[in-house]
Design a protein around this motif. Structure first.
Motif, PDB file in Angstrom:
ATOM      1  N   THR A 127       0.834  -1.208   0.000  1.00 43.77           N
ATOM      2  CA  THR A 127       0.000   0.000   0.000  1.00 43.77           C
ATOM      3  C   THR A 127       0.862   1.249   0.000  1.00 43.77           C
ATOM      4  OG1 THR A 127      -1.663  -1.180   1.287  1.00 43.77           O
ATOM      5  CG2 THR A 127      -1.815   1.218   1.273  1.00 43.77           C
ATOM      6  N   ARG A 128       1.952   1.217   0.766  1.00 45.24           N
ATOM      7  CA  ARG A 128       2.764   2.423   0.957  1.00 45.24           C
ATOM      8  C   ARG A 128       3.541   2.815  -0.300  1.00 45.24           C
ATOM      9  NH1 ARG A 128       2.330   7.074   2.575  1.00 45.24           N
ATOM     10  NH2 ARG A 128       4.200   8.157   3.278  1.00 45.24           N
ATOM     11  N   GLU A 162       1.582   4.956  -2.613  1.00 45.78           N
ATOM     12  CA  GLU A 162       1.370   6.259  -1.973  1.00 45.78           C
ATOM     13  C   GLU A 162       2.602   7.152  -2.132  1.00 45.78           C
ATOM     14  OE1 GLU A 162      -1.705   4.725   1.558  1.00 45.78           O
ATOM     15  OE2 GLU A 162       0.394   5.174   2.047  1.00 45.78           O
TER      16      GLU A 162
END
Length: 277
Positions: free
Chosen positions: A147-148, A151
């Motif tokens: 997920t990071r 981002e």
């Protein structure tokens, strides 16, 4: 960054120090001082903040995340230039006090001299242990990384995650692949995360592998036991993972392997990459 502005590249080094106090006792300063590193990322620091600052000395802006568990983990970013912003943690409260992820944003010049934003993360992924909660934590951390990374792609012009990621992605990254496919660090399920990180879905690049080409290693970790170091029976588990533009700007990647077993300051060797933005 002040030193980088006077040269045509930014030098970023990552090393799992296996305890910063022990590393300095065993000669880390002699490696670092002449190396002209602009951004130094450390893992497994395992020392209180005051000791980290004392050992690294003046001239560094230091971001350090201690683990709540004494003598465990700990990551740091030491930079010659003051960061624009810093963050401690990967974004999951479960890992808030784990000392496994810190991020710093820097303003650096591109080829035309225009300022761009570079985010650097120092990461220490769990080593894991098959069939135990340690492995569950490792998979959870890799999930959050999935997920990071996207981002970070959106957050900055360029992003870089470096550190001991504790996964040998392909058989080229480990001396004995067949003998380790059921062990933490080379499990198919772990390697699948790196397929995603480096595939079309997330689209990051393994900078060291890009520059080294299709060769065995170069390895970054060797067991202290037996003749692993002398025989180069190693694992490549320390990485520079970068967004595409940054990866394309990398001009050299070097594993600073010690001259001999007894001159090592850690069981990991530093991975040093020069980026020419």
């Amino acid at each position: 960054m002040s030193s980088a502005l006077n040269k045509d590249h930014i030098r970023i080094a990552s090393v799992n120090v296996n305890g910063l106090r022990a590393a300095y006792k065993n000669g880390m300063a002699a490696w670092l001082e002449p190396r002209e590193v602009d951004i130094l990322c450390l893992q497994e620091v395992r020392a209180p903040d005051v000791i980290v600052r004392e050992l690294l000395g003046d001239g560094w802006h230091i971001l350090h995340a201690e683990a709540e568990a004494k003598g465990r983990a700990g990551v740091a970013i030491a930079s010659r230039q003051e960061p624009l912003d810093t963050r401690n943690g990967i974004g999951d409260d479960y890992f808030a006090t784990a000392g496994r992820w810190v991020e710093a944003d820097f303003r650096v010049p591109d080829a035309a001299g225009n300022p761009v934003q570079l985010t650097v993360a120092s990461a220490y992924v769990h080593s894991g242990e098959v069939g135990t909660p340690k492995q569950d934590d490792k998979f959870r951390f890799l999930d959050v990384m999935s997920t990071r990374l996207p981002e970070l792609t959106k957050h900055s012009d360029h992003a870089l995650v470096v550190g001991d990621l504790n996964v040998a992605h392909t058989p080229r990254d480990i001396r004995n692949s067949k003998g380790n496919v059921k062990k933490a660090g080379h499990l198919p399920e772990e390697r699948a995360y790196f397929d995603r990180f480096l595939g079309e879905e997330i689209g990051w690049h393994d900078v060291h592998r890009n520059l080294a080409g299709d060769v065995d290693g170069p390895y970054t970790w060797w067991s202290w036991r037996g003749k692993a170091f002398d025989n180069d029976t190693g694992w490549r588990i320390d990485y520079h993972l970068a967004t595409p533009g940054l990866a394309a700007s990398a001009i050299s990647a070097v594993v600073d392997r010690a001259a001999s077993w007894d001159t090592r300051f850690s069981d990991h060797a530093p991975l040093v990459v020069d980026y020419q933005l």
